[in-house]
Design a protein around this motif. Structure first.
Motif, PDB file in Angstrom:
ATOM      1  N   ASP A  24      -8.545  -0.265  -2.299  1.00 47.24           N
ATOM      2  CA  ASP A  24      -7.674   0.209  -1.213  1.00 47.24           C
ATOM      3  C   ASP A  24      -8.353  -0.012   0.139  1.00 47.24           C
ATOM      4  O   ASP A  24      -8.684   0.938   0.878  1.00 47.24           O
ATOM      5  CB  ASP A  24      -7.349   1.698  -1.383  1.00 47.24           C
ATOM      6  CG  ASP A  24      -6.523   1.960  -2.630  1.00 47.24           C
ATOM      7  OD1 ASP A  24      -5.787   1.053  -3.052  1.00 47.24           O
ATOM      8  OD2 ASP A  24      -6.637   3.069  -3.184  1.00 47.24           O
ATOM      9  N   THR A  68      -3.014  -4.539   3.862  1.00 47.48           N
ATOM     10  CA  THR A  68      -2.343  -5.239   2.757  1.00 47.48           C
ATOM     11  C   THR A  68      -2.862  -6.663   2.585  1.00 47.48           C
ATOM     12  O   THR A  68      -2.959  -7.166   1.459  1.00 47.48           O
ATOM     13  CB  THR A  68      -0.829  -5.271   3.004  1.00 47.48           C
ATOM     14  OG1 THR A  68      -0.561  -5.867   4.279  1.00 47.48           O
ATOM     15  CG2 THR A  68      -0.249  -3.856   2.971  1.00 47.48           C
ATOM     16  N   SER A  71      -6.138  -6.419   0.899  1.00 49.60           N
ATOM     17  CA  SER A  71      -5.885  -5.902  -0.441  1.00 49.60           C
ATOM     18  C   SER A  71      -5.400  -6.996  -1.371  1.00 49.60           C
ATOM     19  O   SER A  71      -5.826  -7.097  -2.537  1.00 49.60           O
ATOM     20  CB  SER A  71      -4.858  -4.766  -0.369  1.00 49.60           C
ATOM     21  OG  SER A  71      -4.636  -4.213  -1.658  1.00 49.60           O
ATOM     22  N   GLU A  72      -4.502  -7.868  -0.851  1.00 49.30           N
ATOM     23  CA  GLU A  72      -4.017  -8.980  -1.664  1.00 49.30           C
ATOM     24  C   GLU A  72      -5.138  -9.968  -1.962  1.00 49.30           C
ATOM     25  O   GLU A  72      -5.238 -10.505  -3.067  1.00 49.30           O
ATOM     26  CB  GLU A  72      -2.870  -9.684  -0.941  1.00 49.30           C
ATOM     27  CG  GLU A  72      -1.587  -8.849  -0.876  1.00 49.30           C
ATOM     28  CD  GLU A  72      -0.497  -9.541  -0.076  1.00 49.30           C
ATOM     29  OE1 GLU A  72      -0.753 -10.678   0.395  1.00 49.30           O
ATOM     30  OE2 GLU A  72       0.594  -8.961   0.067  1.00 49.30           O
TER      31      GLU A  72
END
Length: 386
Positions: A24, A68, A71-72
């Protein structure tokens, strides 16, 4: 995206707080990335909101959102790493009984190549890679794979056992030297390892000498048994030769002689077998201890040697065989005594026969003369039976 991931190094996906791949990932206003849980706990325990990387102080606690994009990328990186691990694991050895298995592998456990004293875990070739490439993990202490890593940590301070206290004869950590063992004689594990290893060499030599002495004692006992058997065989042969000539009246004496000699030999044999059995048992125990000592003396594991040393340094308790020997049974004069006894027995039997015959003659005289006074004790039977 996959092509970009392949161009990035693993260090770029590591959180600078936990030194592990992002979980995260969140970004601070200053542009640095951390695991959401790591930076949250860091600020919860600190009295000011400061970036762990650039030390910039925020006067109000920043509101963090999961990045994000990163995170990806982390998800892609994890997938790529798992594929590499799956590919390399097929070429690695599967852990078998007696091997130290990898603590990270799921499903089929691979054989561990190294154990980490900091992480208290063992790793196969694939899962060991972060410790060889990541700057934060390179500082960890790696050793040959061993089980029960928790036994290598100080239970009081949760630090690696790196020193040995000669005063208390126990392994200690660095913090122990400034607390419970402050005034004690403390040396590095390797120094004590070398000393104990030398002692194990002496113990091994002593055990080998004890084994040799007992093997010589067995040879001595067996030789005594051989001599006893030869003496017995010789005496039996002589007895057979002497008593065979005495026909049926003498065979009973021959059988008694043989029975007596064999009984003595059986006692000697039984005593020898008891000694040999006891000696072989001691040799077995000594060989077992010698194997343990030899294996321990060849160990490169400092802590393992020191922990096992007290239980194998001394040879097992054994019997002092110095004064033990087999007294060869002496058969000297056995035949002579037997013959003498036989002669004496025959003499008694002859005397009884003569007395019986004399009584018969006397009775014959009484029957003939009808006068007991005529039955002279010195009467004898004439050739014509009168």
């Amino acid at each position: 995206m996959a092509a970009v991931i392949n161009l990035l190094s693993e260090d770029q996906f590591l959180c600078s707080i936990c030194l592990d791949v992002f979980t995260d990932p969140v970004s601070t206003p200053c542009g640095h990335n951390f695991c959401k849980n790591c930076i949250t706990q860091h600020w919860n325990t600190d009295d000011k909101y400061q970036c762990p990387m650039c030390k910039k102080v925020f006067y109000t606690r920043p509101e963090l959102q999961v990045n994000t994009f990163i995170s990806e990328m982390v998800a892609q990186f994890r997938q790529s790493a798992q594929q590499k691990a799956s590919s390399s694991s097929s070429q690695q050895q599967v852990s078998t009984p007696g091997d130290v298995p990898c603590d990270v592998c799921t499903g089929t456990k691979l054989k561990a190549l190294k154990s980490c004293l900091v992480c208290l875990a063992s790793y196969c070739e694939t899962h060991l890679e972060p410790h060889l490439t990541m700057s934060g993990l390179k500082r960890h202490q790696l050793i040959d794979p061993v089980e029960n890593l928790e036994d290598r940590m100080c239970t009081k301070h949760d630090k690696p056992l790196e020193l040995f206290c000669k005063t208390d004869q126990t392994c200690v950590c660095m913090l122990c030297t400034v607390s419970d063992h402050k005034t004690h004689d403390v040396v590095p594990l390797k120094e004590e390892y070398e000393e104990k290893k030398a002692e194990l060499g002496k113990t091994e030599a002593e055990i080998q000498q004890m084994i040799q002495k007992r093997q010589l004692k067995i040879q001595e006992i067996k030789h005594s048994v051989d001599l006893s058997e030869k003496d017995a065989d010789r005496e039996i042969a002589e007895g057979v030769q002497v008593f065979t000539a005495l026909k049926e009246s003498v065979e009973r004496g021959l059988n008694e002689l043989i029975k007596m000699i064999k009984a003595k030999q059986r006692r000697t044999q039984k005593q020898a077998e008891g000694f040999i059995e006891e000696l072989e048992q001691e040799i077995s125990e000594l060989k077992k201890r010698n194997t343990e000592v030899k294996q321990l003396s060849h160990s490169e594991d400092h802590l393992h040697l020191l922990q096992k040393f007290p239980s194998v340094k001394d040879a097992p308790s054994t019997k002092d065989w110095t004064g033990v020997s087999i007294c060869t049974t002496s058969y000297e004069g056995t035949v002579v005594r037997a013959v003498s006894q036989l002669v004496e027995t025959l003499s008694k039997e002859m005397k009884k026969s003569l007395e019986a015959e004399l009584k018969r003659v006397q009775q014959y005289a009484v029957d003939v003369t009808l006068d007991p006074d005529t039955a002279n004790p010195y009467l004898s039977v004439s050739d014509d039976g009168k």
